[in-house]
Scaffold this motif. Structure first.
Motif, mmCIF file in Angstrom:
data_model
loop_
_atom_site.group_PDB
_atom_site.id
_atom_site.type_symbol
_atom_site.label_atom_id
_atom_site.label_comp_id
_atom_site.label_asym_id
_atom_site.label_seq_id
_atom_site.Cartn_x
_atom_site.Cartn_y
_atom_site.Cartn_z
ATOM 1 N N PHE A 1 0.818 -1.211 0.000
ATOM 2 C CA PHE A 1 0.000 0.000 0.000
ATOM 3 C C PHE A 1 0.852 1.262 0.000
ATOM 4 N N ASP A 2 2.095 1.164 0.457
ATOM 5 C CA ASP A 2 2.979 2.338 0.491
ATOM 6 C C ASP A 2 3.901 2.420 -0.710
ATOM 7 N N GLN A 3 3.779 1.500 -1.650
ATOM 8 C CA GLN A 3 4.718 1.466 -2.774
ATOM 9 C C GLN A 3 4.123 2.064 -4.046
ATOM 10 N N GLU A 4 2.834 1.916 -4.260
ATOM 11 C CA GLU A 4 2.218 2.405 -5.486
ATOM 12 C C GLU A 4 1.228 3.510 -5.150
ATOM 13 N N PRO A 5 1.098 4.530 -6.025
ATOM 14 C CA PRO A 5 0.267 5.701 -5.666
ATOM 15 C C PRO A 5 -1.218 5.389 -5.533
ATOM 16 N N HIS A 6 -1.746 4.513 -6.407
ATOM 17 C CA HIS A 6 -3.192 4.254 -6.304
ATOM 18 C C HIS A 6 -3.523 3.465 -5.047
ATOM 19 N N TYR A 7 -2.609 2.597 -4.600
ATOM 20 C CA TYR A 7 -2.827 1.888 -3.341
ATOM 21 C C TYR A 7 -2.686 2.833 -2.144
ATOM 22 N N THR A 8 -1.822 3.821 -2.250
ATOM 23 C CA THR A 8 -1.691 4.813 -1.174
ATOM 24 C C THR A 8 -2.977 5.610 -1.012
ATOM 25 N N LEU A 9 -3.591 5.977 -2.137
ATOM 26 C CA LEU A 9 -4.871 6.686 -2.081
ATOM 27 C C LEU A 9 -5.955 5.817 -1.451
ATOM 28 N N LYS B 1 -5.479 3.400 0.655
ATOM 29 C CA LYS B 1 -5.165 3.238 2.083
ATOM 30 C C LYS B 1 -5.734 4.398 2.885
ATOM 31 N N GLU B 2 -5.550 5.610 2.413
ATOM 32 C CA GLU B 2 -6.098 6.772 3.120
ATOM 33 C C GLU B 2 -7.622 6.726 3.156
#
Length: 345
Positions: free
Chosen positions: A166-174, A176-177
């Motif tokens: 979740f912290d490696q790719e931008p869409h997964y980071t979004l 996660k939030e």
């Protein structure tokens, strides 16, 4: 009846307050010095001020099955900051949900959309500005199933555990939030309990997000699954709430219609292959057989049979009477023999 106040009561009260106040010339007694405490006990968690007023609206469209209804009820049970609403008609547009959230005073939304009475889609949205994400929900197991042996306190706060991806790719980071803002219980919520006894885990495997809920056992810190469990297959991430420009589209996503079509095509291909094998076998049977040359050694062990003389009958054989009863046949034969004896004599 309330007692009536006297006219001089108010004035006397003011005078007493004036007398109790120290005059300018009088010395004010110093407060006693309190020795510093070594250990301070913090106030209870439930008595704090509720600042993060996140409210999540959880509802669905018409046409959902019983499993989806139980899943939706389980999420409402696990999330004390959630609200419910009536089912939305399938003819209505999705942007109407923003108005429903505004009327319900909710700033987050989980919407279950059913299609063809067999496909389930989940929308996670931050209303009304966005962003929003659409998922295909697969492998749903509800909280009431027997294999879910765990339990937790109603309204307790969960821990959120995320996969390192979740912290490696931008869409997964979004995402996660978005998950943190929706699934985490706000601190000091009136309906929440000041305990942490279960964990929400979000893991990524096979390009899908796997949701699990575990109970934390205090004795040995082991985990027991509570439920529900489901798998989210990401379709798209939109900039707005329930629409707008597409921020991300999953290249690995395959629609349920395409999946069912491929299954039908594979079954048809197997049937077609069997038919072709049968036709080839029929053609082989009908084809001319290749004659193999005679082997001269085959007649080595053959012995010629004895030739019987051919007998030629010059007299026509007598016709035998057709008698079904054997006793009558014997009587007829005896009569014929008697006639022969008489003629000879």
């Amino acid at each position: 009846m309330a007692a009536k106040r006297k006219r001089g009561a108010l004035a006397a009260g003011k005078a007493k307050r004036a007398r109790s106040a120290p005059s300018a010339g009088e010395a004010v007694p110093e407060e006693r010095s309190v020795p510093p405490q070594e250990y301070s006990i913090p106030p209870p968690v439930s008595q704090g001020k509720w600042k993060n007023k996140e409210r999540v609206l959880i509802f669905s469209s018409r046409g959902i099955n019983f499993r989806t209804r139980h899943l939706m009820q389980d999420l409402r049970t696990l999330m004390p900051h959630s609200k419910a609403d009536t089912k939305m008609d399938r003819k209505d547009q999705l942007f109407v949900i923003n108005e429903v959230c505004e009327m319900k005073n909710c700033n987050k939304c989980i919407f279950f959309e059913a299609k063809k009475k067999q496909d389930l889609y989940m929308w996670l949205s931050n209303t009304p500005q966005g962003p929003s994400a659409k998922f295909l929900v697969q492998n749903v197991h509800t909280l009431a199933e027997l294999k879910m042996t765990g339990n937790c306190l109603r309204g307790s706060r969960p821990l959120l555990s995320f996969d390192p991806i979740f912290d490696q790719e931008p869409h997964y980071t979004l995402l996660k939030e978005l998950f943190i803002q929706i699934f985490s219980t706000p601190q000091y919520h009136p309906k929440s309990q000041p305990f942490v006894d279960h964990v929400f885990t979000f893991s990524i495997t096979d390009e899908r997000i796997w949701f699990r809920n575990y109970q934390i056992i205090e004795e040995d810190a082991s985990l027991v699954e509570i439920g529900p469990r489901f798998v989210l297959n990401l379709i798209k991430i939109f900039q707005g709430s329930f629409g707008g420009p597409t921020l991300y589209e999953n290249p690995h996503y395959q629609s349920p219609n395409m999946h069912r079509r491929l299954i039908r095509l594979s079954v048809a291909a197997k049937f077609r292959e069997k038919q072709q094998v049968k036709e080839v076998q029929k053609i082989k049977k009908k084809g001319t057989k290749v004659l193999v040359e005679e082997d001269p050694t085959e007649v080595v062990f053959e012995t010629p049979a004895e030739e019987k003389p051919v007998e030629i009958q010059l007299v026509k054989p007598e016709s035998k009477p057709i008698v079904k009863d054997k006793k009558k046949l014997r009587k007829i034969q005896r009569k014929k023999q008697k006639k022969l004896f008489r003629t000879e004599g």
